[in-house]
Write a protein that holds these residues in place. Structure first.
Motif, PDB file in Angstrom:
ATOM      1  N   MET A 189       1.010  -1.112   0.113  1.00 29.66           N
ATOM      2  CA  MET A 189      -0.059   0.065  -0.175  1.00 29.66           C
ATOM      3  C   MET A 189       0.824   1.253  -0.142  1.00 29.66           C
ATOM      4  O   MET A 189       1.424   1.615   1.036  1.00 29.66           O
ATOM      5  N   ASP A 190       0.953   1.916  -1.143  1.00 29.46           N
ATOM      6  CA  ASP A 190       1.637   3.064  -1.168  1.00 29.46           C
ATOM      7  C   ASP A 190       0.857   4.365  -1.317  1.00 29.46           C
ATOM      8  O   ASP A 190      -0.422   4.063  -1.469  1.00 29.46           O
ATOM      9  N   HIS A 191       1.284   5.491  -0.764  1.00 27.24           N
ATOM     10  CA  HIS A 191       0.600   6.849  -0.764  1.00 27.24           C
ATOM     11  C   HIS A 191      -0.724   6.531   0.030  1.00 27.24           C
ATOM     12  O   HIS A 191      -2.096   6.768  -0.699  1.00 27.24           O
ATOM     13  N   VAL A 192      -0.777   5.902   1.273  1.00 25.79           N
ATOM     14  CA  VAL A 192      -2.006   5.904   1.902  1.00 25.79           C
ATOM     15  C   VAL A 192      -2.593   7.189   2.251  1.00 25.79           C
ATOM     16  O   VAL A 192      -3.976   7.017   2.613  1.00 25.79           O
ATOM     17  N   THR A 193      -2.249   8.312   2.123  1.00 25.86           N
ATOM     18  CA  THR A 193      -2.907   9.439   2.330  1.00 25.86           C
ATOM     19  C   THR A 193      -4.004   9.565   1.611  1.00 25.86           C
ATOM     20  O   THR A 193      -5.061  10.410   1.748  1.00 25.86           O
ATOM     21  N   ARG A 194      -4.245   9.049   0.423  1.00 24.68           N
ATOM     22  CA  ARG A 194      -5.327   8.965  -0.327  1.00 24.68           C
ATOM     23  C   ARG A 194      -6.521   8.240   0.206  1.00 24.68           C
ATOM     24  O   ARG A 194      -7.747   8.218  -0.284  1.00 24.68           O
ATOM     25  N   HIS A 195      -6.218   7.545   1.387  1.00 26.36           N
ATOM     26  CA  HIS A 195      -7.478   7.035   2.166  1.00 26.36           C
ATOM     27  C   HIS A 195      -8.446   8.051   2.383  1.00 26.36           C
ATOM     28  O   HIS A 195      -8.143   8.941   3.030  1.00 26.36           O
ATOM     29  N   GLN A 196      -9.731   7.585   2.127  1.00 31.05           N
ATOM     30  CA  GLN A 196     -10.984   8.772   2.167  1.00 31.05           C
ATOM     31  C   GLN A 196     -10.904   8.963   3.639  1.00 31.05           C
ATOM     32  O   GLN A 196     -11.145   8.236   4.681  1.00 31.05           O
ATOM     33  N   SER A 197     -10.875  10.557   3.870  1.00 39.32           N
ATOM     34  CA  SER A 197     -10.925  11.060   5.129  1.00 39.32           C
ATOM     35  C   SER A 197     -10.030  10.519   6.216  1.00 39.32           C
ATOM     36  O   SER A 197     -10.391  10.688   7.476  1.00 39.32           O
ATOM     37  N   CYS A 198      -8.646  10.473   5.745  1.00 34.49           N
ATOM     38  CA  CYS A 198      -7.741  10.048   6.778  1.00 34.49           C
ATOM     39  C   CYS A 198      -7.279  11.138   7.443  1.00 34.49           C
ATOM     40  O   CYS A 198      -7.791  12.467   7.326  1.00 34.49           O
ATOM     41  N   ALA A 199      -6.566  11.230   8.500  1.00 32.32           N
ATOM     42  CA  ALA A 199      -6.210  12.251   9.513  1.00 32.32           C
ATOM     43  C   ALA A 199      -5.577  13.409   8.833  1.00 32.32           C
ATOM     44  O   ALA A 199      -5.677  14.531   8.892  1.00 32.32           O
ATOM     45  N   ALA A 200      -4.652  13.141   7.577  1.00 27.17           N
ATOM     46  CA  ALA A 200      -4.008  14.161   6.899  1.00 27.17           C
ATOM     47  C   ALA A 200      -5.092  14.774   5.957  1.00 27.17           C
ATOM     48  O   ALA A 200      -4.703  15.962   5.786  1.00 27.17           O
ATOM     49  N   GLN A 201      -6.008  14.327   5.481  1.00 28.39           N
ATOM     50  CA  GLN A 201      -7.041  14.993   4.787  1.00 28.39           C
ATOM     51  C   GLN A 201      -7.734  16.064   5.623  1.00 28.39           C
ATOM     52  O   GLN A 201      -8.111  17.068   5.271  1.00 28.39           O
ATOM     53  N   VAL A 202      -8.206  15.340   6.843  1.00 27.01           N
ATOM     54  CA  VAL A 202      -8.965  16.181   7.799  1.00 27.01           C
ATOM     55  C   VAL A 202      -7.985  17.520   8.167  1.00 27.01           C
ATOM     56  O   VAL A 202      -8.381  18.579   8.286  1.00 27.01           O
ATOM     57  N   ALA A 203      -6.648  17.181   8.413  1.00 27.31           N
ATOM     58  CA  ALA A 203      -5.670  18.315   8.880  1.00 27.31           C
ATOM     59  C   ALA A 203      -5.634  19.310   7.647  1.00 27.31           C
ATOM     60  O   ALA A 203      -5.650  20.557   7.854  1.00 27.31           O
ATOM     61  N   SER A 204      -5.514  18.896   6.532  1.00 23.90           N
ATOM     62  CA  SER A 204      -5.322  19.701   5.385  1.00 23.90           C
ATOM     63  C   SER A 204      -6.617  20.510   5.344  1.00 23.90           C
ATOM     64  O   SER A 204      -6.386  21.911   4.837  1.00 23.90           O
ATOM     65  N   GLU A 205      -7.706  20.111   5.398  1.00 20.28           N
ATOM     66  CA  GLU A 205      -9.036  20.861   5.468  1.00 20.28           C
ATOM     67  C   GLU A 205      -8.834  22.054   6.554  1.00 20.28           C
ATOM     68  O   GLU A 205      -9.553  22.983   6.169  1.00 20.28           O
ATOM     69  N   LYS A 206      -8.246  21.822   7.644  1.00 20.84           N
ATOM     70  CA  LYS A 206      -8.155  22.797   8.834  1.00 20.84           C
ATOM     71  C   LYS A 206      -6.860  23.565   8.693  1.00 20.84           C
ATOM     72  O   LYS A 206      -6.620  24.589   9.418  1.00 20.84           O
TER      73      LYS A 206
END
Length: 364
Positions: A189-206
Motif C-alpha cells: 500500500m503506497d501513498h495511503v494518504t489517499r485513504h478517504q477521510s484519513c487524518a492527513a486529509q482532515v488536517a489539510s482541510e483545517k
C-alpha cells in the motif's frame, strides 16, 4: 523572573546549598536560566537549608518566581520591582530569610502569565476531529492499540554534541500524533494518504500540515501501520522544514528512527535494540510531497536485515509493546539540540484487526 526545570543530580546539588556562587544571583529584577536555581530558591526562602538530607524520591524541581523581597547588607529589605527605573546602591546577599518567606504578587506579571497561557492554549490543536482505525489507549495494560510514548525515554544529541558527544532526554516533540491506521491488503500500500477521510486529509482541510510515516510490512498479506503527525505550520529555516522541502538525498541522509521494546521476549529486544537507525539509509523510502503534507513510505522488506528482524517481531507481535521515535538527524551546531518529530508506542497488536483501506485513484 525565573522559570526553570531541573532534574539532573538534584540530591547532590541540594546538598551544596552552602557553596552557591554569588555571581549566579545578583540584584536585578529578572532572573534567567543562567542563574543557579538553588541560590534563587534560598534567597527567596522557598528552600531553607536543614540538617536533614533532601528526600531521595525527589526527581525534578520546578520553580516559578515572579518577584520577592530580599535581605540586603546593613539590614532591611529591597523590593525587586519589575522594570526598575533606578538602581539601588544596596547589594543583595546570599543569606536566606530565616524567619519567613515574603512574596509579592504583581498584577502586571499575572496578566502576562495569563496571556502566555492563553496563547499556548490557542496554539494547541483540537485532536477530537481526527480518527484512525487503530484505537488510542494510554493505559498500561491496554491491548491492540497505540499510546503516546514518554519522549524523555529517548535520548537525542545535545546542544554540545559536536564537541563532547553528549546526549540528553528528548523533551518536547515538534508535532502532535493525532491518529494511527492499521491496514492490510494483497499488495503493498503506497501513498495511503489517499485513504478517504484519513487524518492527513482532515488536517489539510483545517489548514494544518501533516507528516505521515507509512511503515510497510511485506508478506503473503501486506500490512501498513500509518502514523499521522500534525502541526500548525513549519518554522521557516528550521531543520524540519528543510527536511520536508529538501530533495530525497537530503531526506535519506537525515531521517532517523529510535526503536525500543519495553515489553517482549529477550531475543526480540536484543534484535530490535535501542540504537538510533538511519532509516533513509537502511531501507528504501519513498517521499510523496503535497502542499499540506509529506508522506514517507518505508519499505521494510527492501532490507534483508530489517526483514529478518521484522519476521521475529510479526511472529510474536501480540506479546510486544514497541516504542518508536522519529526525528531528523542534526549534524551541525546550529541544528542542535535534536528534537523529536514525535514518538508512539504500539501495544499487543492483533493482525486480524487490520482493515483494507479504500484508496482514491492516483491523479496522473
Amino acid at each position: 523572573m525565573i522559570v526553570k526545570d531541573w532534574s539532573e543530580n538534584i540530591d547532590a546539588r541540594l546538598n551544596l546549598f552552602g557553596k552557591v556562587r554569588g555571581s549566579q544571583l545578583w540584584g536585578i529584577d529578572i532572573y534567567t536560566d543562567d542563574f543557579d536555581l538553588v541560590a534563587v530558591l534560598m534567597q527567596a526562602s522557598y528552600y531553607l537549608p536543614t540538617a536533614s538530607p533532601p528526600l531521595s524520591a525527589i526527581q525534578e524541581l520546578r520553580a516559578i518566581i515572579w518577584c520577592y523581597l530580599c535581605k540586603i547588607k546593613g539590614g532591611g529589605t529591597i523590593d525587586l520591582e519589575p522594570y526598575l527605573t533606578q538602581s539601588s546602591t544596596a547589594e543583595p546577599t546570599l543569606a536566606p530569610m530565616a524567619v519567613e518567606r515574603t512574596t509579592t504578587t504583581r498584577a502586571a506579571t499575572s496578566v502576562g502569565l495569563v496571556a502566555a497561557l492563553e496563547e499556548e492554549q490557542a496554539d494547541q490543536i483540537d485532536l477530537s476531529c481526527f480518527w484512525g482505525n487503530l484505537r488510542h489507549d494510554d493505559r498500561d495494560n491496554a491491548r491492540d492499540c497505540w499510546k503516546l510514548s514518554d519522549v524523555n525515554n529517548f535520548r537525542v544529541r545535545s546542544k554540545h554534541f559536536c564537541y563532547d558527544k553528549t546526549k540528553i532526554p528528548a523533551g518536547k516533540h515538534l508535532m502532535d500524533l493525532v491518529a494511527v491506521d492499521w491496514f492490510k491488503d494483497t499488495k503493498r500500500m503506497d501513498h495511503v494518504t489517499r485513504h478517504q477521510s484519513c487524518a492527513a486529509q482532515v488536517a489539510s482541510e483545517k489548514g494544518l500540515f501533516s507528516l505521515i510515516f507509512n511503515l510497510q510490512v511485506p508478506g503473503s498479506t501486506h500490512y501498513s501501520m500509518v502514523f499521522y503527525f500534525v502541526t500548525r505550520q513549519l518554522a521557516m529555516g528550521s531543520l524540519l522544514q528543510r527536511f520536508v522541502d529538501g530533495d530525497d538525498e537530503f531526506r535519506n541522509s537525515r531521517l532517523k528512527l529510535i526503536p525500543s521494546v519495553p515489553k517482549g521476549s529477550w531475543i526480540v529486544r536484543q534484535s530490535v535494540g535501542s540504537t538510533p537507525c538511519s532509516l533513509g539509509k537502511a531501507v528504501d523510502c519513498n517521499y510523496i510531497r503535497s502542499p499540506k503534507y509529506l508522506e514517507i513510505d518505508v519499505d521494510i522488506g527492501s532490507s534483508t536485515v530489517a526483514n529478518g528482524v521484522l519476521g521475529l517481531v510479526i511472529a510474536v507481535i501480540t506479546t510486544l509493546v514497541v516504542d518508536m521515535a522519529f526525528l531528523v538527524q542534526a549534524n551541525t551546531a546550529d541544528e542542535l539540540p535534536e528534537r523529536l518529530i514525535g514518538a508512539v508506542g504500539v501495544s499487543h497488536i492483533e493482525l486480524k484487526s487490520a482493515v483494507v483501506p479504500k484508496l482514491e485513484p492516483e491523479i496522473s
